[in-house]
Design an enzyme around this catalytic site. Structure first.
Site, mmCIF file in Angstrom:
data_model
loop_
_atom_site.group_PDB
_atom_site.id
_atom_site.type_symbol
_atom_site.label_atom_id
_atom_site.label_comp_id
_atom_site.label_asym_id
_atom_site.label_seq_id
_atom_site.Cartn_x
_atom_site.Cartn_y
_atom_site.Cartn_z
ATOM 1 N N LYS A 116 0.816 -1.224 0.000
ATOM 2 C CA LYS A 116 0.000 0.000 0.000
ATOM 3 C C LYS A 116 0.844 1.265 0.000
ATOM 4 C CE LYS A 116 -3.530 -0.248 2.974
ATOM 5 N NZ LYS A 116 -4.463 -0.691 4.054
ATOM 6 N N GLY A 164 -8.455 -5.518 4.735
ATOM 7 C CA GLY A 164 -9.586 -5.984 5.541
ATOM 8 C C GLY A 164 -9.705 -5.264 6.872
ATOM 9 N N GLY A 165 -9.196 -4.029 6.913
ATOM 10 C CA GLY A 165 -9.326 -3.246 8.134
ATOM 11 C C GLY A 165 -8.350 -3.652 9.229
ATOM 12 N N LYS A 201 -1.460 10.915 7.752
ATOM 13 C CA LYS A 201 -2.258 11.804 8.589
ATOM 14 C C LYS A 201 -3.625 11.139 8.790
ATOM 15 C CE LYS A 201 -3.655 15.828 10.266
ATOM 16 N NZ LYS A 201 -3.052 16.261 11.536
ATOM 17 N N LYS A 237 -16.228 -2.390 6.881
ATOM 18 C CA LYS A 237 -17.490 -1.834 6.397
ATOM 19 C C LYS A 237 -18.683 -2.676 6.830
ATOM 20 C CE LYS A 237 -14.753 -0.509 2.449
ATOM 21 N NZ LYS A 237 -14.234 -1.004 1.166
ATOM 22 N N GLU A 288 -6.356 3.730 -1.139
ATOM 23 C CA GLU A 288 -5.792 2.484 -1.672
ATOM 24 C C GLU A 288 -6.576 1.981 -2.866
ATOM 25 O OE1 GLU A 288 -5.905 -1.190 0.391
ATOM 26 O OE2 GLU A 288 -7.687 -0.690 1.537
ATOM 27 N N ARG A 292 -9.711 -6.258 -6.960
ATOM 28 C CA ARG A 292 -10.622 -7.411 -6.939
ATOM 29 C C ARG A 292 -12.055 -6.898 -7.031
ATOM 30 N NH1 ARG A 292 -9.365 -6.268 -1.419
ATOM 31 N NH2 ARG A 292 -11.260 -5.503 -0.424
HETATM 32 P P1 ADP Z 1 -7.957 -1.828 4.482
HETATM 33 O O1 ADP Z 1 -7.059 -2.062 3.312
HETATM 34 O O2 ADP Z 1 -7.576 -2.660 5.660
HETATM 35 O O3 ADP Z 1 -9.404 -1.884 4.141
HETATM 36 P P2 ADP Z 1 -7.930 1.079 4.293
HETATM 37 O O4 ADP Z 1 -6.643 1.758 4.021
HETATM 38 O O5 ADP Z 1 -8.886 0.912 3.161
HETATM 39 O O6 ADP Z 1 -7.634 -0.339 4.959
HETATM 40 O O7 ADP Z 1 -8.671 1.819 5.468
HETATM 41 C C1 ADP Z 1 -9.844 1.311 6.061
HETATM 42 C C2 ADP Z 1 -10.552 2.394 6.843
HETATM 43 O O8 ADP Z 1 -9.698 2.948 7.842
HETATM 44 C C3 ADP Z 1 -10.979 3.580 6.013
HETATM 45 O O9 ADP Z 1 -12.186 3.361 5.359
HETATM 46 C C4 ADP Z 1 -11.083 4.672 7.066
HETATM 47 O O10 ADP Z 1 -12.270 4.577 7.809
HETATM 48 C C5 ADP Z 1 -9.933 4.343 7.970
HETATM 49 N N1 ADP Z 1 -8.742 5.086 7.555
HETATM 50 C C6 ADP Z 1 -7.690 4.629 6.857
HETATM 51 N N2 ADP Z 1 -6.779 5.592 6.643
HETATM 52 C C7 ADP Z 1 -7.268 6.708 7.220
HETATM 53 C C8 ADP Z 1 -6.801 8.057 7.374
HETATM 54 N N3 ADP Z 1 -5.635 8.438 6.881
HETATM 55 N N4 ADP Z 1 -7.595 8.941 8.019
HETATM 56 C C9 ADP Z 1 -8.802 8.558 8.526
HETATM 57 N N5 ADP Z 1 -9.272 7.312 8.440
HETATM 58 C C10 ADP Z 1 -8.537 6.388 7.804
#
Ligand code: ADP
Length: 484
Positions: A116, A164-165, A201, A237, A288, A292
């Site tokens: 990422k 996956g969070g 940030k 989500k 990101e 898929r």
């Molecule tokens: P994953 O790949 O595990 O799904 P993500 O990078 O898509 O992770 O981030 C998942 C969630 O985490 C986002 O939808 C948001 O709610 C929170 N998040 C991630 N990065 C940030 C950020 N820089 N600022 C605020 N929230 C964030």
């Protein structure tokens, strides 16, 4: 031409892919572990192959077994679904090497997208806006502290290999950086076998808005508008909808164009999702690229009428996209609720068991993608998604009312099994969500009963789990009423 396709997945997504294959006249090879001998996809398959015992490592993640199943069954293509091997470049590579069309981007492209932090750099080069952060790994805690101070708190530490969070920690203040850094690295190593982390940030008060893109192997790319996935718990989500109440037509077009530009710049092909955060001033930041089909893709299918899996298969077979940007029309509003076999009263702990009764909704503009049949066992080996309920309405209030109606039709019985259906009804009825004013902090705030009381959302985000008993009781009662 793809003639016979193996679906390297299980549950609702295997069934969903099988359905489109049948509509396209493509034969279906289903695979299953010994725990999934009663999976609904098997009824739609031309051939079913058992690929191993319940543990995913030995079945749904077992590349040699899956490729051997494809060979034995005479498949000429593989659809990986989501999760499992869907973003594993080695799997895509092995499929290709064995003469199987992999339904997804090229293995080399996928390999670059796995990190990422690297993708941040690629998208910055394509001119996409990013939050302040690092594109190189943060190797030491001292470096991290220095960079975090430059960026300004709150910051978020992310595993480069994460998904996956998982593998993310919000750090509200400098005093918490050191512990958070070590903990994130340790969990990244444990979960993803890669302890590389980077910094961003943390944007307070943001919305998660993602753009669905489709690209073919001829250099064409289009977007199909956005999905708003701001209703999340622990960065996962729970509810997704389109359109987003935070976007207008101009911002949609701007974000859509940026998403397509970013995807094409890395040689992407197939269906992909460009995830962004949007602040309350309508500024957006790339987060990101998911290489898929996503869990929430039906929301986009509902508002555009485009079968995303059909487009994936078409593009993988070498055909151009079947539609151009000017042919994409977004109509009405759609919403999806993920009905999980989890107990909201016990911090959403999974509740495996046998589904003695499983009544799912139906009715106008109501789509249910379920991975189980009445009598099936919800296995502790896999995720707890029972069914996705997706509805469409001419506008958002109509879609919300329809979803509320649909949720009341859910009846699940089974020893020890709870569902999140009641929780979803509480979300839909919440005035902040109903007004479309929620942010990524919404679920934490709702569970903590703090909505509207101010306070620092980053602090709350970091300390998710502090849940006010009164709110939780309400949700549990509701869930019990619905699942009883
Ligand atoms: P994953 O790949 O595990 O799904 P993500 O990078 O898509 O992770 O981030 C998942 C969630 O985490 C986002 O939808 C948001 O709610 C929170 N998040 C991630 N990065 C940030 C950020 N820089 N600022 C605020 N929230 C964030």
């Amino acid at each position: 031409m793809i003639r016979r396709l193996l679906i390297a997945n299980r549950g609702e997504i295997a069934l969903r892919v099988a359905r489109t294959c049948r509509e396209l006249g493509i034969e279906v090879v289903a695979v299953h572990s010994t725990a999934d001998g009663d999976a609904p996809v098997l009824a739609l398959a031309d051939e079913a192959v058992c690929i191993g015992p319940p543990a995913a490592k030995e079945s749904y993640l077992n590349i040699p077994n899956i490729v051997e199943a494809a060979r034995q069954a005479g498949a000429d293509a593989v659809h990986p679904g989501y999760g499992f091997l869907s973003e594993d470049p080695d799997f895509a590579e092995v499929c290709t090497a064995n003469g199987l069309v992999f339904v997804g981007p090229d293995p080399e492209v996928m390999a670059r997208l796995g990190n990422k932090a690297v993708v941040r750099g690629l998208m910055a080069s394509a001119g996409l806006p990013l939050l302040p952060g690092t594109e190189d790994p943060v190797e030491t805690v001292e470096d991290g502290e220095r960079i975090a101070a430059e960026i300004g708190y709150p910051v978020i530490i992310k595993a480069a290999a994460g998904g996956g969070g998982r593998g993310m920690t919000v750090v509200p203040a400098a005093s918490e950086f050191r512990a958070a850094y070590h903990a994130t690295r340790a969990s990244a190593h444990a979960v993803f076998r890669d302890s590389t982390v980077y910094l961003e940030k943390f944007l307070t008060g943001a919305r998660h808005v993602e753009i669905q893109v489709l690209c073919d192997r001829h250099g064409n790319g289009i977007h199909l508008g956005e999905r708003d996935c701001s209703v999340q718990r622990r960065h996962q989500k729970l509810v997704e909808e389109a359109p987003s109440t935070r976007l207008d037509a101009a911002l949609r077009a701007e974000m859509g164009a940026a998403a397509v530009r970013g995807a094409l710049s890395v040689g992407y092909s197939g269906a992909g999702t460009m995830e962004f955060l949007v602040d309350d001033g309508g500024r957006f930041y790339f987060m990101e690229l998911n290489a898929r089909i996503q869990v929430e893709h039906p929301v986009t299918e509902m508002v555009t009428g485009v079968d995303l899996v059909a487009e994936q298969i078409r593009v993988a077979g070498g055909a151009p996209l079947s539609l151009s940007q000017s042919e994409v029309e977004i109509s009405g509003a759609a919403i999806e609720c993920r009905i999980n076999a989890e107990d909201p009263g016990l911090s959403f702990a999974p509740t495996p068991g046998v589904l003695e009764r499983l009544d799912l909704p139906g009715g106008p503009w109501t789509r249910v993608d379920a991975g189980y049949l009445p009598g099936s066992r919800v296995s502790p080996y896999y995720d707890s998604l029972l069914a996705k309920v997706v509805v469409w309405g001419p506008d958002r209030p109509a879609a919300l009312a329809r979803m509320d109606r649909a949720l009341t039709e859910i009846r699940v019985h089974g020893r020890g099994i709870s569902t999140t259906a009641g929780f979803h009804r509480a979300v839909l009825r919440h005035p902040v969500f109903a007004a479309g004013e929620h942010t990524i902090h919404f679920v934490d705030e709702m569970l903590a009963g703090e909505m509207g009381t101010g306070g620092d959302p980053a602090q709350r985000h970091a300390g998710a789990g502090r849940q006010a008993a009164d709110t939780m009781e309400l949700l549990v009662d509701d869930a019990t009423a619905v699942t009883a």
